[in-house]
Design a protein around this motif. Structure first.
Motif, short mmCIF file in Angstrom:
data_model
loop_
_atom_site.label_atom_id
_atom_site.label_comp_id
_atom_site.label_asym_id
_atom_site.label_seq_id
_atom_site.Cartn_x
_atom_site.Cartn_y
_atom_site.Cartn_z
N SER A 139 0.83 -1.20 0.00
CA SER A 139 0.00 0.00 0.00
C SER A 139 0.87 1.25 0.00
CB SER A 139 -0.90 0.02 1.24
OG SER A 139 -1.79 -1.06 1.25
N ARG A 175 0.10 5.81 0.18
CA ARG A 175 -0.85 6.90 0.23
C ARG A 175 -0.21 8.13 -0.39
NH1 ARG A 175 -2.93 10.55 5.27
NH2 ARG A 175 -5.14 10.80 4.67
N ARG A 229 -9.70 -1.01 -4.97
CA ARG A 229 -8.35 -1.01 -4.39
C ARG A 229 -7.88 0.38 -3.98
NH1 ARG A 229 -4.17 -2.32 -7.48
NH2 ARG A 229 -5.14 -1.66 -9.46
N PHE A 230 -8.29 1.39 -4.73
CA PHE A 230 -7.87 2.77 -4.47
C PHE A 230 -9.03 3.56 -3.88
CE2 PHE A 230 -4.34 3.21 -7.95
CZ PHE A 230 -3.75 2.04 -7.48
N GLN A 240 -5.38 6.79 -1.49
CA GLN A 240 -4.96 5.60 -0.77
C GLN A 240 -4.97 4.43 -1.75
OE1 GLN A 240 -3.96 5.16 2.55
NE2 GLN A 240 -3.45 3.10 1.83
N MET A 241 -3.82 3.80 -1.90
CA MET A 241 -3.67 2.72 -2.87
C MET A 241 -3.34 1.44 -2.13
SD MET A 241 -1.58 4.70 -5.88
CE MET A 241 -0.08 4.80 -4.93
N ASN A 242 -4.25 0.48 -2.18
CA ASN A 242 -4.06 -0.81 -1.53
C ASN A 242 -3.97 -1.92 -2.58
OD1 ASN A 242 -4.32 0.47 1.01
ND2 ASN A 242 -6.54 0.16 1.00
N SER A 243 -3.49 -3.06 -2.16
CA SER A 243 -3.37 -4.22 -3.05
C SER A 243 -2.70 -3.84 -4.37
CB SER A 243 -4.75 -4.83 -3.32
OG SER A 243 -5.37 -5.21 -2.11
N LEU A 244 -1.60 -3.13 -4.26
CA LEU A 244 -0.92 -2.64 -5.45
C LEU A 244 -0.39 -3.78 -6.30
CD1 LEU A 244 0.82 0.43 -3.87
CD2 LEU A 244 -0.61 0.50 -5.92
#
Length: 124
Positions: free
Chosen positions: A17, A19, A67-68, A82-86
């Motif tokens: 992740s 941010r 995801r974002f 916020q960026m998750n599971s990139l």
């Protein structure tokens, strides 16, 4: 003069992740619709997400939906991503953009103001 300054990029492993933040220079931040775009090497700049003046009605590209998360704090003149599971394919330079107009929010031509970009690299 309007200025946008992004930060928060970096190198992250697949599944990680980050941010991103974008600080807006003027006190009229709340009158601007804000967006995030990205550009990978050899590709055109593409829409990622946008948020309304009040923080509602977020929109996302299909490739990042779920995801974002985009958000904004009008008291801090800042928009976040916020960026998750990139994923490896998220690797790009990420840009924030601003507009006061009514528009096609996914079109780069809609936005007269841009930041300098922040690099996001996802290692596989």
């Amino acid at each position: 003069q309007v200025q946008l300054v992004e930060s928060g990029g970096g190198l992250v492993q697949d599944g990680g992740s980050l941010r991103l933040s974008c600080v807006f220079s003027t006190l009229t931040f709340s009158t601007y619709v804000m967006a995030w775009f990205r550009q990978a090497p050899g590709k055109e700049r593409e829409f990622v997400s946008r948020i309304s003046r009040t923080g509602g009605y977020p929109a996302y590209a299909d490739s990042v939906k779920g995801r974002f998360t985009i958000s904004r704090d009008n008291n801090k003149n800042t928009v976040y991503l916020q960026m998750n599971s990139l994923k490896f394919e998220d690797t790009a330079v990420y840009y924030c953009a601003a507009t006061q107009g009514v528009f096609n929010y996914f079109d780069t031509a809609t936005y007269p103001y841009w930041g300098q970009g922040t690099q996001v690299t996802v290692s596989s």
